[in-house]
Design a protein around this motif. Sequence first.
Motif, PDB file in Angstrom:
ATOM      1  N   HIS A 155      30.760  20.443  54.340  1.00 22.64           N
ATOM      2  CA  HIS A 155      29.633  19.478  54.216  1.00 22.64           C
ATOM      3  C   HIS A 155      29.314  18.785  53.033  1.00 22.64           C
ATOM      4  CE1 HIS A 155      29.296  21.865  57.749  1.00 22.64           C
ATOM      5  NE2 HIS A 155      28.457  21.096  58.513  1.00 22.64           N
ATOM      6  N   ARG A 156      29.311  17.901  52.856  1.00 24.66           N
ATOM      7  CA  ARG A 156      28.550  16.759  51.797  1.00 24.66           C
ATOM      8  C   ARG A 156      27.674  16.259  52.442  1.00 24.66           C
ATOM      9  NH1 ARG A 156      30.026  14.095  47.137  1.00 24.66           N
ATOM     10  NH2 ARG A 156      28.176  14.322  46.002  1.00 24.66           N
ATOM     11  N   ALA A 157      26.577  16.843  52.059  1.00 21.22           N
ATOM     12  CA  ALA A 157      24.934  15.947  51.552  1.00 21.22           C
ATOM     13  C   ALA A 157      24.590  15.737  53.341  1.00 21.22           C
ATOM     14  CB  ALA A 157      25.020  14.166  51.156  1.00 21.22           C
ATOM     15  N   GLY A 158      25.180  17.139  53.673  1.00 20.24           N
ATOM     16  CA  GLY A 158      24.185  18.246  55.276  1.00 20.24           C
ATOM     17  C   GLY A 158      25.339  16.883  56.510  1.00 20.24           C
ATOM     18  N   LYS A 213      37.476  10.715  52.032  1.00 21.11           N
ATOM     19  CA  LYS A 213      36.637  12.129  52.356  1.00 21.11           C
ATOM     20  C   LYS A 213      35.262  12.410  51.813  1.00 21.11           C
ATOM     21  CE  LYS A 213      40.576  12.880  55.409  1.00 21.11           C
ATOM     22  NZ  LYS A 213      41.063  13.811  56.159  1.00 21.11           N
ATOM     23  N   VAL A 214      35.148  13.114  50.488  1.00 27.10           N
ATOM     24  CA  VAL A 214      34.500  13.382  49.919  1.00 27.10           C
ATOM     25  C   VAL A 214      32.991  12.451  49.266  1.00 27.10           C
ATOM     26  CG1 VAL A 214      33.733  14.759  47.983  1.00 27.10           C
ATOM     27  CG2 VAL A 214      35.524  15.943  49.718  1.00 27.10           C
ATOM     28  N   ASP A 215      33.936  11.494  48.461  1.00 25.14           N
ATOM     29  CA  ASP A 215      32.847  11.465  47.345  1.00 25.14           C
ATOM     30  C   ASP A 215      32.981   9.909  48.165  1.00 25.14           C
ATOM     31  OD1 ASP A 215      32.716  13.477  45.763  1.00 25.14           O
ATOM     32  OD2 ASP A 215      34.110  12.483  44.274  1.00 25.14           O
ATOM     33  N   ARG A 220      23.057  11.064  54.826  1.00 27.56           N
ATOM     34  CA  ARG A 220      22.320  10.701  55.839  1.00 27.56           C
ATOM     35  C   ARG A 220      21.373   9.755  56.235  1.00 27.56           C
ATOM     36  NH1 ARG A 220      22.880  15.113  60.087  1.00 27.56           N
ATOM     37  NH2 ARG A 220      23.482  16.982  58.615  1.00 27.56           N
ATOM     38  N   ASP A 221      20.945   9.359  54.846  1.00 29.03           N
ATOM     39  CA  ASP A 221      19.778   8.270  54.742  1.00 29.03           C
ATOM     40  C   ASP A 221      20.781   6.442  54.571  1.00 29.03           C
ATOM     41  OD1 ASP A 221      17.599   9.426  54.581  1.00 29.03           O
ATOM     42  OD2 ASP A 221      17.720  10.103  53.337  1.00 29.03           O
ATOM     43  N   GLY A 222      21.877   6.967  54.600  1.00 32.62           N
ATOM     44  CA  GLY A 222      22.629   5.730  54.502  1.00 32.62           C
ATOM     45  C   GLY A 222      23.116   6.101  53.052  1.00 32.62           C
ATOM     46  N   ASN A 223      22.987   6.330  52.341  1.00 32.37           N
ATOM     47  CA  ASN A 223      22.893   6.151  50.808  1.00 32.37           C
ATOM     48  C   ASN A 223      24.103   6.524  50.218  1.00 32.37           C
ATOM     49  OD1 ASN A 223      19.892   5.093  50.237  1.00 32.37           O
ATOM     50  ND2 ASN A 223      19.129   6.848  49.721  1.00 32.37           N
TER      51      ASN A 223
END
Length: 245
Positions: A155-158, A213-215, A220-223
Amino acid sequence: MERSQQSRTEAHLLVVDDEPNIRDLLASSLRFAGFEVSTAGDGNGALKCTEKSSPDLIVLDVMLPDMDGFTVARRLRERDVSTPILFLTARDDMADKVQGLTVGGDDYVTKPFGLEEVIARIRAILRRTHAIENEDDGVVRVSDLVLDEDAHEVHRAGIEVELSPTEFKLLRYLMLNAGRVVSKSQILDHVWEYDWNGDAAIVESYISYLRRKVDQIDDRDGNPVTPLIQTRRGVGYMLREPKAE
């Protein structure tokens, strides 16, 4: 041999060097960095201290008066002692480095060395040798990147990230070495194993896949997330936590 009596330390280290000036400087610097430190001046002292105090890592000079550091490492491994070893060597000789890794060493530093480099390598070794066992349920975390070995999930940033088995293995290796540059040859050895006869260009391709895929995703906020995978041209790759602003 001596042992400091700090109440709270990062880890217990054993420093083995027959030169008092180097041994004392290393011990003082490592204590200042938050480690508990024991010292020994020869190979027999190193073996006795390891048996008595079970250090978390050994900083081991190759040139010792009674036996060389390679012999010390070999005897420890023969006794099923798996304590990580960071070799100190006065010769920038690839044959020495290969021998050190062959007998069970985890890394090496060439003299003269910078104290910051030694501390960084110690922490990198401790991170990759203890990261899984010190985390609950086989979870490794670097910043907002989370890898769960048992569930085989990332998971990255949730946000869940779908990876192939090879991408997962590569990411795990980078995470266990977070903050340390690893070369293409090291990645090939650990991810594709020693019997893989492909070209090192495969590493570049898979690093590119991982970055996408990771960077190169949004949270979740579109940032956009902060990139973690860095390239050190001519050296290798490093996964590094973003610097605090």
